[in-house]
Design a protein around this motif. Sequence first.
Motif, PDB file in Angstrom:
ATOM      1  N   ARG A 184      -8.341  14.805 -12.199  1.00  0.00           N
ATOM      2  CA  ARG A 184      -7.270  14.287 -13.067  1.00  0.00           C
ATOM      3  C   ARG A 184      -5.936  14.955 -12.734  1.00  0.00           C
ATOM      4  O   ARG A 184      -4.885  14.310 -12.736  1.00  0.00           O
ATOM      5  N   ALA A 185      -5.985  16.245 -12.436  1.00  0.00           N
ATOM      6  CA  ALA A 185      -4.756  16.960 -12.091  1.00  0.00           C
ATOM      7  C   ALA A 185      -4.176  16.444 -10.779  1.00  0.00           C
ATOM      8  O   ALA A 185      -2.956  16.269 -10.650  1.00  0.00           O
ATOM      9  N   LEU A 186      -5.037  16.184  -9.801  1.00  0.00           N
ATOM     10  CA  LEU A 186      -4.562  15.647  -8.529  1.00  0.00           C
ATOM     11  C   LEU A 186      -3.936  14.272  -8.712  1.00  0.00           C
ATOM     12  O   LEU A 186      -2.882  13.973  -8.130  1.00  0.00           O
ATOM     13  N   ILE A 187      -4.573  13.428  -9.509  1.00  0.00           N
ATOM     14  CA  ILE A 187      -4.007  12.106  -9.774  1.00  0.00           C
ATOM     15  C   ILE A 187      -2.662  12.253 -10.480  1.00  0.00           C
ATOM     16  O   ILE A 187      -1.713  11.510 -10.206  1.00  0.00           O
ATOM     17  N   GLY A 188      -2.568  13.248 -11.361  1.00  0.00           N
ATOM     18  CA  GLY A 188      -1.300  13.512 -12.036  1.00  0.00           C
ATOM     19  C   GLY A 188      -0.215  13.917 -11.052  1.00  0.00           C
ATOM     20  O   GLY A 188       0.939  13.482 -11.164  1.00  0.00           O
ATOM     21  N   LEU A 189      -0.565  14.760 -10.065  1.00  0.00           N
ATOM     22  CA  LEU A 189       0.404  15.141  -9.040  1.00  0.00           C
ATOM     23  C   LEU A 189       0.868  13.919  -8.253  1.00  0.00           C
ATOM     24  O   LEU A 189       2.051  13.792  -7.911  1.00  0.00           O
ATOM     25  N   HIS A 190      -0.060  13.027  -7.967  1.00  0.00           N
ATOM     26  CA  HIS A 190       0.332  11.798  -7.255  1.00  0.00           C
ATOM     27  C   HIS A 190       1.300  10.965  -8.096  1.00  0.00           C
ATOM     28  O   HIS A 190       2.306  10.461  -7.574  1.00  0.00           O
ATOM     29  N   ARG A 191       1.021  10.852  -9.371  1.00  0.00           N
ATOM     30  CA  ARG A 191       1.888  10.036 -10.239  1.00  0.00           C
ATOM     31  C   ARG A 191       3.288  10.639 -10.353  1.00  0.00           C
ATOM     32  O   ARG A 191       4.258   9.927 -10.606  1.00  0.00           O
ATOM     33  N   GLN A 192       3.388  11.950 -10.126  1.00  0.00           N
ATOM     34  CA  GLN A 192       4.688  12.621 -10.138  1.00  0.00           C
ATOM     35  C   GLN A 192       5.398  12.554  -8.781  1.00  0.00           C
ATOM     36  O   GLN A 192       6.512  13.055  -8.634  1.00  0.00           O
ATOM     37  N   GLY A 193       4.744  11.954  -7.789  1.00  0.00           N
ATOM     38  CA  GLY A 193       5.327  11.864  -6.463  1.00  0.00           C
ATOM     39  C   GLY A 193       5.119  13.097  -5.608  1.00  0.00           C
ATOM     40  O   GLY A 193       5.698  13.215  -4.525  1.00  0.00           O
ATOM     41  N   ARG A 194       4.290  14.029  -6.054  1.00  0.00           N
ATOM     42  CA  ARG A 194       4.100  15.296  -5.341  1.00  0.00           C
ATOM     43  C   ARG A 194       2.867  15.303  -4.441  1.00  0.00           C
ATOM     44  O   ARG A 194       2.647  16.262  -3.691  1.00  0.00           O
ATOM     45  N   LEU A 195       2.072  14.249  -4.489  1.00  0.00           N
ATOM     46  CA  LEU A 195       0.884  14.130  -3.645  1.00  0.00           C
ATOM     47  C   LEU A 195       0.815  12.670  -3.175  1.00  0.00           C
ATOM     48  O   LEU A 195       0.009  11.888  -3.672  1.00  0.00           O
ATOM     49  N   PRO A 196       1.641  12.299  -2.203  1.00  0.00           N
ATOM     50  CA  PRO A 196       1.775  10.883  -1.815  1.00  0.00           C
ATOM     51  C   PRO A 196       0.619  10.376  -0.956  1.00  0.00           C
ATOM     52  O   PRO A 196       0.765  10.081   0.241  1.00  0.00           O
ATOM     53  N   VAL A 197      -0.532  10.268  -1.568  1.00  0.00           N
ATOM     54  CA  VAL A 197      -1.752   9.851  -0.868  1.00  0.00           C
ATOM     55  C   VAL A 197      -1.597   8.470  -0.252  1.00  0.00           C
ATOM     56  O   VAL A 197      -2.193   8.170   0.798  1.00  0.00           O
ATOM     57  N   ASP A 198      -0.799   7.615  -0.865  1.00  0.00           N
ATOM     58  CA  ASP A 198      -0.627   6.254  -0.359  1.00  0.00           C
ATOM     59  C   ASP A 198      -0.120   6.233   1.085  1.00  0.00           C
ATOM     60  O   ASP A 198      -0.349   5.265   1.811  1.00  0.00           O
ATOM     61  N   ARG A 199       0.527   7.298   1.526  1.00  0.00           N
ATOM     62  CA  ARG A 199       1.061   7.337   2.887  1.00  0.00           C
ATOM     63  C   ARG A 199      -0.043   7.504   3.942  1.00  0.00           C
ATOM     64  O   ARG A 199       0.212   7.339   5.139  1.00  0.00           O
ATOM     65  N   LEU A 200      -1.247   7.816   3.512  1.00  0.00           N
ATOM     66  CA  LEU A 200      -2.369   7.969   4.439  1.00  0.00           C
ATOM     67  C   LEU A 200      -3.146   6.673   4.631  1.00  0.00           C
ATOM     68  O   LEU A 200      -3.940   6.561   5.568  1.00  0.00           O
ATOM     69  N   VAL A 201      -2.914   5.704   3.765  1.00  0.00           N
ATOM     70  CA  VAL A 201      -3.814   4.558   3.616  1.00  0.00           C
ATOM     71  C   VAL A 201      -3.395   3.359   4.457  1.00  0.00           C
ATOM     72  O   VAL A 201      -2.208   3.019   4.529  1.00  0.00           O
ATOM     73  N   GLN A 202      -4.385   2.729   5.082  1.00  0.00           N
ATOM     74  CA  GLN A 202      -4.212   1.402   5.672  1.00  0.00           C
ATOM     75  C   GLN A 202      -5.306   0.515   5.100  1.00  0.00           C
ATOM     76  O   GLN A 202      -6.482   0.892   5.095  1.00  0.00           O
ATOM     77  N   VAL A 203      -4.913  -0.667   4.623  1.00  0.00           N
ATOM     78  CA  VAL A 203      -5.829  -1.532   3.878  1.00  0.00           C
ATOM     79  C   VAL A 203      -6.448  -2.591   4.796  1.00  0.00           C
ATOM     80  O   VAL A 203      -5.762  -3.185   5.637  1.00  0.00           O
ATOM     81  N   TYR A 204      -7.751  -2.812   4.608  1.00  0.00           N
ATOM     82  CA  TYR A 204      -8.506  -3.840   5.326  1.00  0.00           C
ATOM     83  C   TYR A 204      -9.319  -4.636   4.304  1.00  0.00           C
ATOM     84  O   TYR A 204      -9.819  -4.052   3.325  1.00  0.00           O
ATOM     85  N   PRO A 205      -9.512  -5.936   4.514  1.00  0.00           N
ATOM     86  CA  PRO A 205     -10.445  -6.665   3.652  1.00  0.00           C
ATOM     87  C   PRO A 205     -11.875  -6.201   3.924  1.00  0.00           C
ATOM     88  O   PRO A 205     -12.199  -5.761   5.041  1.00  0.00           O
ATOM     89  N   PHE A 206     -12.720  -6.287   2.919  1.00  0.00           N
ATOM     90  CA  PHE A 206     -14.097  -5.803   3.007  1.00  0.00           C
ATOM     91  C   PHE A 206     -14.825  -6.360   4.227  1.00  0.00           C
ATOM     92  O   PHE A 206     -15.566  -5.643   4.903  1.00  0.00           O
ATOM     93  N   GLU A 207     -14.582  -7.623   4.536  1.00  0.00           N
ATOM     94  CA  GLU A 207     -15.308  -8.241   5.642  1.00  0.00           C
ATOM     95  C   GLU A 207     -14.911  -7.674   7.003  1.00  0.00           C
ATOM     96  O   GLU A 207     -15.597  -7.918   8.010  1.00  0.00           O
ATOM     97  N   ARG A 208     -13.848  -6.875   7.058  1.00  0.00           N
ATOM     98  CA  ARG A 208     -13.425  -6.266   8.326  1.00  0.00           C
ATOM     99  C   ARG A 208     -13.847  -4.792   8.394  1.00  0.00           C
ATOM    100  O   ARG A 208     -13.207  -3.975   9.048  1.00  0.00           O
ATOM    101  N   ILE A 209     -14.948  -4.476   7.767  1.00  0.00           N
ATOM    102  CA  ILE A 209     -15.401  -3.085   7.721  1.00  0.00           C
ATOM    103  C   ILE A 209     -15.668  -2.535   9.113  1.00  0.00           C
ATOM    104  O   ILE A 209     -15.362  -1.370   9.402  1.00  0.00           O
ATOM    105  N   ASP A 210     -16.216  -3.346  10.021  1.00  0.00           N
ATOM    106  CA  ASP A 210     -16.468  -2.848  11.373  1.00  0.00           C
ATOM    107  C   ASP A 210     -15.173  -2.445  12.063  1.00  0.00           C
ATOM    108  O   ASP A 210     -15.094  -1.401  12.721  1.00  0.00           O
ATOM    109  N   ALA A 211     -14.127  -3.275  11.926  1.00  0.00           N
ATOM    110  CA  ALA A 211     -12.837  -2.953  12.535  1.00  0.00           C
ATOM    111  C   ALA A 211     -12.244  -1.699  11.901  1.00  0.00           C
ATOM    112  O   ALA A 211     -11.671  -0.838  12.597  1.00  0.00           O
ATOM    113  N   ALA A 212     -12.383  -1.569  10.591  1.00  0.00           N
ATOM    114  CA  ALA A 212     -11.852  -0.395   9.894  1.00  0.00           C
ATOM    115  C   ALA A 212     -12.564   0.873  10.356  1.00  0.00           C
ATOM    116  O   ALA A 212     -11.920   1.916  10.578  1.00  0.00           O
ATOM    117  N   MET A 213     -13.892   0.811  10.516  1.00  0.00           N
ATOM    118  CA  MET A 213     -14.632   1.981  10.979  1.00  0.00           C
ATOM    119  C   MET A 213     -14.262   2.328  12.411  1.00  0.00           C
ATOM    120  O   MET A 213     -14.153   3.506  12.770  1.00  0.00           O
TER     121      MET A 213
END
Length: 365
Positions: free
Chosen positions: A320-349
């Motif tokens: 909960r504390a980590l999520i709170g840090l993200h909501r404050q802009g201090r843990l920008p986890v979104d910058r690590l993420v690339q989104v794939y549809p579920f059916e492209r799991i092989d490509a994502a892996m």
Amino acid sequence: MKATAAVFPATGAPVAFHEVEVAEPRDSEVLVRMTATGICHTDLSVRDGIIPFPLPAVAGHEGAGVVEAAGRAVRTVEPGDKVLLVPPSCGVCGPCGTGHPSLCEVSALRWSGRRLDGTPVLALDGAPLAARFLGQSSFCSHALVEERTVLRAPRDVADTTLAPFGCGVVTGAGAVLRVLRPGPGSSVVVLGAGAVGLSAVMAAAVTAATRIVAVDLVPSRLELARELGATGTINGREAGDLGAAIRELTGGGADFVVETTASTQVLRAALSGLARGGTVGLVGAAAPTEQLALPLVQLVSGAMGLRGVVMGDGSPAFLRALIGLHRQGRLPVDRLVQVYPFERIDAAMADAAGGRTIKPVLTFG
């Protein structure tokens, strides 16, 4: 009920999509409709037979979703709640009772592929299918989990950002904030700038550590590490003597090293850059047969420490504390993420294994 699952059929085999049967929730269980799930190298290790888990199976352990049903004894969530799936724990063993659920002694919750009584939660063509991988098996449109594997989450955090908190983020951030705990003016070196390593960098940046060094082979990851708080970076292809490079950037040696690569070669090279009294947090999941020869005289005479870190020693309160840090802009986890549809799991892996994507996150349509 019926669900769609990405099944690992056999060691090294491509993922196969199947319609599976999900068991009815028992009193302590929660049925979650998955909206997003991260892909972790631990999942790839199961697919490739590096980490033992019974196959065929449904893996995945960074899930986020919405509660669809809850057993009669469930008190912490209800249908309609947005939730993060977290590492499983029994709640009654010694580690659980002292605030360390990631060290839960009931390993069957993580690795058996079934409920504790041996019954399955998923079936394929009428036959039991191994599931509950690390308590979840989130590579499925629905996950049937124990209540202690579910954490109510804020609605204003994107599901694709929320999902990695369940493993990659809590592991890296927890290694720094829960286990190593760097003090004012200390130095932190992070070996590997993947999702776990960059989470460690971000966590170190919210402490009073004054030197934060990221080590990796990929220039774009090192650039991102600087943007996320690293004060220095080392390209392992160019460093030559890694220990010397660490000593130079830390002003004499690292007080803390977070090892995320699972490479004994990298770890041995980095040990010569550890300061007297320094500590290494071992985070990377190596093969069970992997062994390490240690420079004992150096470790003993330098009063140095090696500390294993399991899931960042996380807990619901810490998450909960980590999520709170993200909501404050201090843990920008979104910058690590690339989104794939579920059916492209092989490509994502494949992108995760090839280092092209830091944190692949699958979404369910």
